[in-house]
Design a protein around this motif. Structure first.
Motif, short mmCIF file in Angstrom:
data_model
loop_
_atom_site.label_atom_id
_atom_site.label_comp_id
_atom_site.label_asym_id
_atom_site.label_seq_id
_atom_site.Cartn_x
_atom_site.Cartn_y
_atom_site.Cartn_z
N ASN A 200 0.66 -1.14 0.03
CA ASN A 200 -0.18 -0.07 -0.03
C ASN A 200 0.87 1.06 -0.06
O ASN A 200 0.27 2.42 0.33
CB ASN A 200 -0.95 -0.12 1.24
N LEU A 201 2.19 1.12 -0.33
CA LEU A 201 2.88 2.25 -0.47
C LEU A 201 3.43 2.46 -2.02
O LEU A 201 3.75 1.40 -2.54
CB LEU A 201 4.39 2.06 0.44
N GLY A 202 3.48 3.76 -2.18
CA GLY A 202 3.73 4.10 -3.51
C GLY A 202 5.52 4.26 -3.66
O GLY A 202 5.96 4.82 -2.76
N TYR A 203 6.07 3.42 -4.64
CA TYR A 203 7.74 3.63 -4.91
C TYR A 203 7.97 4.22 -6.13
O TYR A 203 7.21 3.61 -7.12
CB TYR A 203 8.09 2.23 -4.69
N LEU A 204 8.64 5.30 -5.98
CA LEU A 204 8.85 6.04 -7.19
C LEU A 204 10.55 5.97 -7.26
O LEU A 204 11.26 6.56 -6.36
CB LEU A 204 8.57 7.62 -7.16
N ARG A 205 10.98 5.64 -8.36
CA ARG A 205 12.52 5.65 -8.73
C ARG A 205 12.69 6.51 -9.67
O ARG A 205 12.44 6.28 -10.83
CB ARG A 205 12.93 4.01 -9.17
N LEU A 206 13.58 7.61 -9.45
CA LEU A 206 13.97 8.55 -10.41
C LEU A 206 15.50 8.42 -10.66
O LEU A 206 16.30 8.56 -9.76
CB LEU A 206 13.72 9.87 -9.66
N THR A 207 15.67 8.23 -12.11
CA THR A 207 17.22 7.61 -12.16
C THR A 207 17.99 9.00 -12.87
O THR A 207 19.22 8.65 -12.67
CB THR A 207 17.25 6.69 -13.40
N GLN A 208 17.36 9.95 -13.44
CA GLN A 208 18.04 10.97 -13.79
C GLN A 208 17.08 12.05 -14.15
O GLN A 208 15.93 11.97 -14.32
CB GLN A 208 18.87 10.64 -15.07
N PHE A 209 17.57 13.61 -13.81
CA PHE A 209 16.67 14.48 -14.27
C PHE A 209 16.82 15.05 -15.66
O PHE A 209 17.46 16.15 -15.73
CB PHE A 209 17.37 15.66 -13.07
N LYS A 210 16.40 14.15 -16.24
CA LYS A 210 16.55 14.80 -17.92
C LYS A 210 15.36 15.54 -17.89
O LYS A 210 14.29 15.86 -17.46
CB LYS A 210 16.68 13.56 -18.67
N GLN A 211 15.16 16.12 -19.33
CA GLN A 211 14.18 16.82 -19.84
C GLN A 211 12.88 15.89 -19.63
O GLN A 211 12.68 14.82 -19.96
CB GLN A 211 14.29 17.04 -21.41
N GLU A 212 11.77 16.63 -19.16
CA GLU A 212 10.34 16.28 -18.78
C GLU A 212 10.53 14.92 -17.87
O GLU A 212 9.53 14.30 -17.89
CB GLU A 212 9.92 15.70 -20.27
N ALA A 213 11.36 14.93 -16.92
CA ALA A 213 11.44 14.04 -15.97
C ALA A 213 10.39 14.28 -14.97
O ALA A 213 9.68 13.22 -14.54
CB ALA A 213 12.79 14.01 -15.25
N SER A 214 10.05 15.52 -14.69
CA SER A 214 9.00 15.83 -13.81
C SER A 214 7.62 15.46 -14.33
O SER A 214 6.69 14.97 -13.61
CB SER A 214 8.80 17.27 -13.75
N LYS A 215 7.51 15.58 -15.78
CA LYS A 215 6.09 14.95 -16.22
C LYS A 215 5.98 13.46 -16.25
O LYS A 215 4.96 12.85 -15.82
CB LYS A 215 6.10 15.27 -17.84
N GLU A 216 7.10 12.78 -16.36
CA GLU A 216 7.00 11.41 -15.92
C GLU A 216 6.52 10.91 -14.74
O GLU A 216 6.00 10.05 -14.25
CB GLU A 216 8.32 10.78 -16.33
N MET A 217 7.25 11.82 -13.86
CA MET A 217 7.12 11.60 -12.31
C MET A 217 5.42 11.83 -11.83
O MET A 217 5.05 10.97 -11.42
CB MET A 217 7.82 12.57 -11.65
N SER A 218 4.88 12.87 -12.57
CA SER A 218 3.41 13.18 -12.26
C SER A 218 2.61 12.06 -13.05
O SER A 218 1.59 11.71 -12.32
CB SER A 218 3.24 14.55 -12.88
N LYS A 219 2.99 11.63 -14.01
CA LYS A 219 1.99 10.61 -14.69
C LYS A 219 2.09 9.28 -13.70
O LYS A 219 1.12 8.69 -13.44
CB LYS A 219 2.73 10.17 -15.90
N ALA A 220 3.46 8.90 -13.23
CA ALA A 220 3.45 7.70 -12.50
C ALA A 220 2.86 7.87 -11.08
O ALA A 220 2.36 7.09 -10.40
CB ALA A 220 5.20 7.50 -12.16
N LEU A 221 2.93 9.10 -10.49
CA LEU A 221 2.25 9.41 -9.17
C LEU A 221 0.70 9.34 -9.43
O LEU A 221 -0.12 8.89 -8.46
CB LEU A 221 2.56 10.79 -8.82
N GLU A 222 0.16 9.79 -10.41
CA GLU A 222 -1.33 9.81 -10.82
C GLU A 222 -1.64 8.04 -10.63
O GLU A 222 -2.93 7.83 -10.29
CB GLU A 222 -1.67 10.38 -11.98
N GLU A 223 -0.92 7.50 -11.26
CA GLU A 223 -1.31 6.06 -11.55
C GLU A 223 -1.14 5.27 -10.02
O GLU A 223 -2.17 4.61 -9.64
CB GLU A 223 -0.24 5.19 -12.63
#
Length: 437
Positions: A200-223
């Motif tokens: 029941n915990l969300g796990y987010l692995r961010l590998t690099q701060f490339k272009q649009e990494a924040s958009k990928e983060m937002s999309k994964a978080l919404e899921e």
């Protein structure tokens, strides 16, 4: 060319203002300026003398372009490990790299204590699969020592056509002797964000701060939100950093609007505060833990430092890399560029982590989980004629309704992650009990 035309009137205006303000000190200022100008030309004369000597006496003909590029590289290498000259080819590769796809091994390197050092291997790349680790020292490339090598020279030797191989010699703490690793180069395609649900915990692995990494983060978080996760683990381990703008955007997801994420200070002491902005996805209230280690650098340190300063998240793991400087890429006329350190950066509370890194709230070294063999203990349920629990069936049914099965193998192989999961569960329980009072 247009930029140069715009710059000239600004500089001219500045000269006029300076002259009018200090008109009463004309003689002294002129004398000082003349002395500085004379010293500068004396130093430039040394450079031109060296070029002339090489042109006339070197055993082979050398192009003037080669000499000038070498001089520029030398100047920048004397400044700090992160300032460098980018040839047209390197500048082109840099622009491709920030978009998340490039050729090579998949490692981020730096010069640390005058030794070529791996900051971190990028996940799912040839370097990662070959077992390279953050902190590994590259002492040879194809059998040749890396003593006094520049970053640009190292990158040039390590990169190559996909499918070709390169052998590097590694010195690793804890090993008796150096060892060779042969890696096949490949096209490196970076997926910035990976996510899953653990208990029941969300796990987010961010590998690099490339272009649009924040958009990928937002999309994964919404899921993850759709799965009703009760807390978040942001894994920044072995994340070498990337774009400063993306670090601010990622922080904006977890912090309230208009909060300083980081501020920079240039040579004149001028501060520039970079603040959070409004985002479509917001997770500023959900309990949170951040994982870092010695391979977490630059933008990773900015995000973890901000979340730690605002007490937004509990930071767990090992002390980060310790890079607190900002580099600016300045294009030049021949399609090359200069990467130069233009400012230092500080966490929202004014801490400088240069050479010291982000210190976790709870230090946990990496390792595996080893359980002791269970010894038979006599329990109430083992006693003859013990009383039954009339609520046990109902409670078990309720507890199993919303629990996602944990990937126990993953947690057993990753002590830091298991510790993060356990701590986050504790924070959630504590928060629920505190809210109920």
């Amino acid at each position: 060319m247009n930029n140069k035309k715009k710059l000239i009137p600004i500089l001219f205006a500045f000269v006029i203002i300076t002259a009018s303000v200090f008109a009463t000190f004309t003689v002294k200022i002129t004398d000082v300026y003349a002395a500085k100008k004379e010293n500068r030309y004396e130093n430039l004369e040394t450079l031109t003398d060296a070029i002339n000597i090489i042109e006339k006496n070197y055993v082979e003909d050398v192009k003037m372009e080669t000499l000038i590029q070498g001089a520029v590289k030398g100047m920048l290498s004397e400044l700090d490990p992160h300032s460098s000259y980018l040839t047209p080819e390197m500048f082109k590769e840099f622009k491709v790299e920030t978009k998340g796809e490039f050729g090579g091994l998949g490692i981020t390197i730096s010069i640390k204590d005058n030794i070529l050092t791996i900051i971190s291997p990028i996940e799912d790349t040839p370097a990662d699969k070959a077992g390279l680790k953050a902190g590994d020292k590259i002492i040879k490339i194809e059998g040749k020592p890396t003593t006094n090598i520049t970053l640009e020279e190292a990158v040039d030797k390590l990169r190559g056509k996909p499918g070709t191989k390169v052998t590097i010699t590694i010195f690793r703490e804890g090993k008796d002797r150096p060892f060779d690793v042969t890696i096949t180069r490949d096209i490196i395609t970076i997926k910035a964000v990976k996510s899953k649900v653990i208990d029941n915990l969300g796990y987010l692995r961010l590998t690099q701060f490339k272009q649009e990494a924040s958009k990928e983060m937002s999309k994964a978080l919404e899921e993850l939100k759709k799965q009703n996760v009760k807390g978040l683990i942001l894994d920044l381990r072995n994340n070498p950093g990337g774009l400063l703008s993306e670090a601010v955007r990622v922080s904006s997801i977890f912090l309230p609007e208009d909060k300083t994420v980081v501020y920079t200070k240039d040579r004149d002491g001028t501060e520039k505060h970079l603040k959070t902005r409004e985002t479509d996805t917001n997770a500023e209230d959900i309990p949170m833990v951040v994982l870092i280690n010695e391979g977490s650098a630059s933008a990773s340190e900015i995000v973890s430092g901000a979340l730690q300063d605002y007490k937004r998240a509990l930071v767990i793991g090992q002390t980060s890399f310790g890079k607190a400087s900002v580099q600016t890429i300045i294009p030049m006329g021949n399609d090359s560029a200069i990467k130069i350190t233009t400012a230092r950066y500080y966490t929202p509370k004014g801490q400088s982590i240069q050479n010291v890194g982000i210190k976790p709230d709870i230090m946990v070294k990496q390792g595996t989980v080893n359980y002791e063999e269970e010894h038979p203990f006599l329990k109430e349920s083992d006693l003859e004629n013990h009383l039954n629990n009339e609520k046990i069936n109902k409670s078990r049914q309720n507890s199993s309704d919303n629990v996602t099965v944990t990937d126990n193998k993953t947690l057993e192989d990753d002590l830091q992650l298991k510790f993060a999961v356990d701590m986050l569960k504790g924070l959630i329980i504590y928060g629920q009990e505190k809210a109920a009072k």
